[in-house]
Write a protein that holds these residues in place. Structure first.
Motif, PDB file in Angstrom:
ATOM      1  N   ARG A  49      40.720  12.030  69.928  1.00 29.73           N
ATOM      2  CA  ARG A  49      40.319  11.285  71.123  1.00 29.73           C
ATOM      3  C   ARG A  49      41.252  11.679  72.260  1.00 29.73           C
ATOM      4  O   ARG A  49      42.465  11.640  72.100  1.00 29.73           O
ATOM      5  CB  ARG A  49      40.378   9.776  70.873  1.00 29.73           C
ATOM      6  CG  ARG A  49      39.350   9.292  69.857  1.00 29.73           C
ATOM      7  CD  ARG A  49      39.405   7.782  69.688  1.00 29.73           C
ATOM      8  NE  ARG A  49      38.423   7.333  68.717  1.00 29.73           N
ATOM      9  CZ  ARG A  49      37.150   7.044  68.990  1.00 29.73           C
ATOM     10  NH1 ARG A  49      36.712   7.162  70.239  1.00 29.73           N
ATOM     11  NH2 ARG A  49      36.317   6.644  68.050  1.00 29.73           N
ATOM     12  N   SER A  50      40.650  12.063  73.362  1.00 19.88           N
ATOM     13  CA  SER A  50      41.441  12.546  74.517  1.00 19.88           C
ATOM     14  C   SER A  50      42.392  13.652  74.095  1.00 19.88           C
ATOM     15  O   SER A  50      43.511  13.765  74.611  1.00 19.88           O
ATOM     16  CB  SER A  50      42.223  11.380  75.155  1.00 19.88           C
ATOM     17  OG  SER A  50      41.337  10.381  75.609  1.00 19.88           O
ATOM     18  N   ASP A  81      39.713   5.319  73.141  1.00 16.79           N
ATOM     19  CA  ASP A  81      39.922   6.484  73.998  1.00 16.79           C
ATOM     20  C   ASP A  81      41.055   6.240  74.991  1.00 16.79           C
ATOM     21  O   ASP A  81      41.887   7.121  75.242  1.00 16.79           O
ATOM     22  CB  ASP A  81      38.634   6.825  74.748  1.00 16.79           C
ATOM     23  CG  ASP A  81      37.543   7.363  73.837  1.00 16.79           C
ATOM     24  OD1 ASP A  81      37.873   7.816  72.719  1.00 16.79           O
ATOM     25  OD2 ASP A  81      36.366   7.330  74.240  1.00 16.79           O
ATOM     26  N   THR A  82      41.086   5.040  75.561  1.00 14.24           N
ATOM     27  CA  THR A  82      42.140   4.695  76.522  1.00 14.24           C
ATOM     28  C   THR A  82      43.508   4.716  75.851  1.00 14.24           C
ATOM     29  O   THR A  82      44.486   5.234  76.417  1.00 14.24           O
ATOM     30  CB  THR A  82      41.862   3.300  77.114  1.00 14.24           C
ATOM     31  OG1 THR A  82      40.641   3.334  77.851  1.00 14.24           O
ATOM     32  CG2 THR A  82      42.995   2.865  78.035  1.00 14.24           C
ATOM     33  N   ASP A 123      44.607   8.299  75.148  1.00 11.66           N
ATOM     34  CA  ASP A 123      45.020   8.951  76.393  1.00 11.66           C
ATOM     35  C   ASP A 123      46.378   8.418  76.846  1.00 11.66           C
ATOM     36  O   ASP A 123      47.232   9.179  77.315  1.00 11.66           O
ATOM     37  CB  ASP A 123      43.962   8.702  77.467  1.00 11.66           C
ATOM     38  CG  ASP A 123      44.249   9.471  78.741  1.00 11.66           C
ATOM     39  OD1 ASP A 123      44.318  10.711  78.681  1.00 11.66           O
ATOM     40  OD2 ASP A 123      44.416   8.833  79.794  1.00 11.66           O
ATOM     41  N   TRP A 124      46.609   7.106  76.683  1.00 20.69           N
ATOM     42  CA  TRP A 124      47.892   6.503  77.070  1.00 20.69           C
ATOM     43  C   TRP A 124      49.049   7.056  76.248  1.00 20.69           C
ATOM     44  O   TRP A 124      50.125   7.312  76.784  1.00 20.69           O
ATOM     45  CB  TRP A 124      47.802   4.987  76.923  1.00 20.69           C
ATOM     46  CG  TRP A 124      49.110   4.287  77.116  1.00 20.69           C
ATOM     47  CD1 TRP A 124      49.747   4.041  78.304  1.00 20.69           C
ATOM     48  CD2 TRP A 124      49.955   3.743  76.092  1.00 20.69           C
ATOM     49  NE1 TRP A 124      50.935   3.372  78.083  1.00 20.69           N
ATOM     50  CE2 TRP A 124      51.088   3.172  76.740  1.00 20.69           C
ATOM     51  CE3 TRP A 124      49.856   3.668  74.706  1.00 20.69           C
ATOM     52  CZ2 TRP A 124      52.108   2.546  76.029  1.00 20.69           C
ATOM     53  CZ3 TRP A 124      50.868   3.044  73.999  1.00 20.69           C
ATOM     54  CH2 TRP A 124      51.987   2.497  74.656  1.00 20.69           C
ATOM     55  N   ARG A 148      49.825  10.327  77.853  1.00 24.67           N
ATOM     56  CA  ARG A 148      50.430  10.170  79.188  1.00 24.67           C
ATOM     57  C   ARG A 148      51.862   9.652  79.099  1.00 24.67           C
ATOM     58  O   ARG A 148      52.713  10.024  79.904  1.00 24.67           O
ATOM     59  CB  ARG A 148      49.591   9.211  80.048  1.00 24.67           C
ATOM     60  CG  ARG A 148      48.188   9.670  80.344  1.00 24.67           C
ATOM     61  CD  ARG A 148      47.564   8.893  81.504  1.00 24.67           C
ATOM     62  NE  ARG A 148      47.806   7.472  81.456  1.00 24.67           N
ATOM     63  CZ  ARG A 148      46.968   6.568  80.962  1.00 24.67           C
ATOM     64  NH1 ARG A 148      45.804   6.964  80.439  1.00 24.67           N
ATOM     65  NH2 ARG A 148      47.250   5.280  80.996  1.00 24.67           N
ATOM     66  N   ARG A 164      48.887  16.218  73.168  1.00 25.75           N
ATOM     67  CA  ARG A 164      47.456  16.525  73.064  1.00 25.75           C
ATOM     68  C   ARG A 164      47.295  17.785  72.221  1.00 25.75           C
ATOM     69  O   ARG A 164      47.901  18.817  72.509  1.00 25.75           O
ATOM     70  CB  ARG A 164      46.850  16.730  74.443  1.00 25.75           C
ATOM     71  CG  ARG A 164      46.918  15.504  75.334  1.00 25.75           C
ATOM     72  CD  ARG A 164      46.075  15.677  76.585  1.00 25.75           C
ATOM     73  NE  ARG A 164      46.416  14.719  77.607  1.00 25.75           N
ATOM     74  CZ  ARG A 164      45.904  13.495  77.719  1.00 25.75           C
ATOM     75  NH1 ARG A 164      45.007  13.086  76.833  1.00 25.75           N
ATOM     76  NH2 ARG A 164      46.272  12.692  78.696  1.00 25.75           N
TER      77      ARG A 164
END
Length: 476
Positions: free
Chosen positions: A325-326, A372-373, A376-377, A380, A386
């Motif tokens: 995911r991401s 997904d959030t 991604d977090w 980040r 990734r």
């Protein structure tokens, strides 16, 4: 998201083929939020909470009466939030203590119980399950080798679930799982190891019967003794949502919510877990903490990919499915078509449970967005790197308990499983179709898709995923 789908081959076709495809108004009570343990020191934790708050505002009261999220790290909960109602008809607010049914997330607790008993020497997951539980074996004698608990845990046993509806059982059904299996023996149809054939009910029901025999107790008691109580999931259980304050699942009827409970199924180990955010947080913490109440070998087997198919898509630990995911590797298990999710991001030592209180498929947009959030977090905030799935797929993993299979030419017409979109468990309702693969030089054609050879023998890929074929001992 990408999902690995194994396509069983209809005899007399020779290759077993696998494919990776792209899948693609009430008054509300106050939300309950427990602030993150992390201070706002630039680590992005408050940013994550704000993003989840936005998702809650978009969905609670619109696609679902209520929604819940907990995110944990090695020291416990980082974020716990609920919004909306546990039961809008009785005006019962949703809180972190509200218990909700989670459908196939139940398999996580069943799998961990089996792994714990194996670690204690009470259950042999490497023994042939055909000597322990009732089963009908319809495989060709040339490929009718042992089927072990490892096969059941990773959905590689070759079980064939009933099409469209589950067979009717006596009323009331047997109270012991062995008796239940004797009434409707699971059917072994596909060669073990040849591909993932997801078993919505029967594989983990077989594990449950083996757990009962190993512990000389009920399945529910065994899960409490060996997993739920040790990790501190004190209110979790398999008896269904019946206590005051439990979530009452709803469906949308025009602008109104109406009661729509998930049907109770006798295959308890696969589908009947009920727990709260607090219970989910306790279990997730046990899987990411340094000093887990679960033995190290159990945590390792739960969080390490044990088998990955020839087509190079996501594999399976002995508890979770592997996904990205991401661009971040994730281990996860869905319940009720994604209306509940339990997931780990191992590199970041982060776990998440997210669920809604409706059977409306549209509400799964919320749970998916949360996963997904979060993924991604973690990237980040530099908790995880990734690592997108390579265009040519991931390396195949064949565990010691699985037979290695030779690459084969995928050209031919093969049976395909198609999944219908209704019911508390999507994969309970299946139909079959045909899929045809042809060759054009070194490439293979699948409908309008052109797949080119990868560096892995027997695998062809395009931007959507990869296709591979293998041959079993009997030539299938």
């Amino acid at each position: 998201m990408t999902s690995s789908v194994s396509l069983p081959v209809a005899r007399p076709m020779l290759p077993v083929i696998a494919l990776v495809t792209m899948l693609i108004a009430l008054g509300l009570p106050p939300s309950v939020a427990v602030p993150p343990d992390l201070d706002d020191t630039g680590d992005g934790s408050q940013e994550l909470q704000q993003e989840i708050d936005v998702l809650l505002e978009e969905h609670v009261g619109v696609t679902t009466p209520g929604a819940m999220v907990t995110v944990v790290g090695p020291k416990g909960a980082l974020l716990t939030e609920t919004g909306g109602w546990a039961d809008p008809l009785s005006r019962t607010p949703l809180t972190p203590a509200s218990r909700t049914p989670v459908a196939s997330v139940s398999k996580v607790v069943t799998s961990l119980t089996a792994l714990r008993l194996h670690d204690e020497g009470l259950l042999d997951l490497d023994a042939d399950v055909r000597d322990q539980v009732a089963v009908t074996d319809r495989r060709d004698p040339a490929v009718a080798g042992p089927v072990t608990g490892r096969h059941l845990l990773t959905h590689h046993s070759g079980l064939s679930e009933p099409l469209l509806v589950h067979p009717a059982l006596p009323d009331p059904p047997p109270t012991d799982l062995q008796g239940l299996l004797e009434q409707n023996p699971p059917v072994l149809t596909h060669p073990a190891d040849a591909g993932l054939h997801y078993s919505p009910l029967q594989a983990h029901t077989m594990l449950g019967a083996m757990i009962e025999e190993a512990t000389n107790t009920s399945f529910e008691q065994a899960t409490t003794d060996w997993v739920l109580e040790p990790v501190g999931a004190d209110t979790a259980g398999f008896e269904g949502a019946t206590a005051t304050g439990d979530v009452a699942l709803m469906a949308k009827d025009g602008e109104q919510w109406v009661a729509s409970p998930w049907p109770a199924v006798p295959e308890t180990p696969a589908a009947m877990l009920t727990w709260s955010l607090q219970d989910a947080s306790a279990l997730l913490t046990a899987l990411v903490a340094e000093n887990s109440p679960l033995p190290d070998p159990v945590v390792e087997q739960a969080t390490t990919v044990a088998v990955r198919p020839a087509h190079g898509g996501g594999g399976h630990t002995q508890v979770f499915f592997e996904n990205w995911r991401s661009g971040v590797p994730v281990l996860e298990h869905a319940g009720a078509n994604g209306l509940a999710w339990l997931a780990l991001i191992p590199e970041a030592e982060i776990g998440v449970f997210v669920a809604v209180t409706t059977e409306d498929p549209q509400a799964a947009e919320f749970t998916t967005a949360v996963l997904d959030t979060l993924a991604d977090w973690t990237a980040r905030s530099r908790r995880a790197e990734r690592e997108p799935m390579p265009r040519d797929g991931m390396a195949t993993i064949t565990p010691p308990w699985a037979e290695p299979l030779a690459p084969a030419d995928p050209v031919g017409t093969h049976q395909e499983r198609l999944f219908a979109g209704r019911g508390p468990e999507l994969l309970l309702r299946t139909v079959t179709g045909q899929i045809t693969v042809t060759r054009d030089g070194d490439d293979v054609l699948l409908g309008e898709r052109r797949l080119t050879p990868s560096q892995t023998p027997g695998r062809w890929c395009d931007r959507q995923g990869c296709l591979a074929a293998v041959t079993t001992e009997d030539g299938e």
